[in-house]
Scaffold this active site. Sequence first.
Site, PDB file in Angstrom:
ATOM      1  N   GLN A  66       0.815  -1.216   0.000  1.00  0.00           N
ATOM      2  CA  GLN A  66       0.000   0.000   0.000  1.00  0.00           C
ATOM      3  C   GLN A  66       0.847   1.263   0.000  1.00  0.00           C
ATOM      4  O   GLN A  66       0.586   2.194  -0.743  1.00  0.00           O
ATOM      5  CB  GLN A  66      -0.919  -0.019   1.228  1.00  0.00           C
ATOM      6  CG  GLN A  66      -2.008   1.028   1.181  1.00  0.00           C
ATOM      7  CD  GLN A  66      -3.120   0.749   2.187  1.00  0.00           C
ATOM      8  OE1 GLN A  66      -3.143  -0.293   2.830  1.00  0.00           O
ATOM      9  NE2 GLN A  66      -4.039   1.673   2.329  1.00  0.00           N
ATOM     10  N   ASP A  67       1.905   1.256   0.818  1.00  0.00           N
ATOM     11  CA  ASP A  67       2.627   2.474   1.151  1.00  0.00           C
ATOM     12  C   ASP A  67       4.080   2.120   1.436  1.00  0.00           C
ATOM     13  O   ASP A  67       4.334   1.073   2.036  1.00  0.00           O
ATOM     14  CB  ASP A  67       2.007   2.994   2.458  1.00  0.00           C
ATOM     15  CG  ASP A  67       1.881   4.486   2.531  1.00  0.00           C
ATOM     16  OD1 ASP A  67       1.843   5.130   1.488  1.00  0.00           O
ATOM     17  OD2 ASP A  67       1.840   5.002   3.657  1.00  0.00           O
ATOM     18  N   PRO A  68       5.044   2.970   1.082  1.00  0.00           N
ATOM     19  CA  PRO A  68       6.417   2.699   1.528  1.00  0.00           C
ATOM     20  C   PRO A  68       6.512   2.777   3.057  1.00  0.00           C
ATOM     21  O   PRO A  68       5.711   3.445   3.708  1.00  0.00           O
ATOM     22  CB  PRO A  68       7.227   3.834   0.893  1.00  0.00           C
ATOM     23  CG  PRO A  68       6.365   4.392  -0.194  1.00  0.00           C
ATOM     24  CD  PRO A  68       4.952   4.184   0.273  1.00  0.00           C
TER      25      PRO A  68
END
Length: 225
Positions: A66-68
């Site tokens: 989803q996200d770093p």
Amino acid sequence: MTTMAETQTWQTVLGEEKQEPYFQEILDFVKKERKAGKIIYPPQKDIFNALKLTPYEAVKVVILGQDPYHGPNQAHGLAFSVRPGVPAPPSLQNIFKELHADLGVSIPSHGFLEKWAKQGVLLLNAALTVEAGKPQSHANIGWHRFTDKVIESLNDHPEVIVFLLWGSYAQKKSQLITNLRHRILKAPHPSPLSAARGFLGCRHFSKANQLLHEMGRGEIDWALD
């Protein structure tokens, strides 16, 4: 005879998308944030590592994040992966637990997944940047439009691809994968909040290899040590 996959590259399938005004606006936003003194992960040179390390024509498996990571020295452009020498975060620890239970490979001593990427495992986050300490802070700056385009381009890939969709967020992306040639495996997210609800025991690593083997694509060596 060259196949369509050999003639297609990320540049040919995404080149037009990168000319869209929104894409330049994303890059300008990130640049301005850095200039204003904000810490943005991953470093500029690593933002597109997933695409650099796994060429379009080589993609066999896709794992969507989803996200770093938003902590120091963690994110380097590959979903779930951390730099060498950085402890594996909890979700990655659960991925390794399942890897061990599924294939019997030793739990890696590090969380650096570049070896997977170089074998054709695209480790793609939906947002490609994040502000330090602020999860999902760049979720609405336009990255999702671009990474959806990446998934759509893979839907058109002439070879079979196995998509590993972990958690409800990743599973929503299955609506972009309409080509019946591809295979989709779903499980809960490997985070400590949900891993025990079915991620642990999903056996996605052996199942992905079985599907690749059946289609003559060559298996992934998931062992990292």
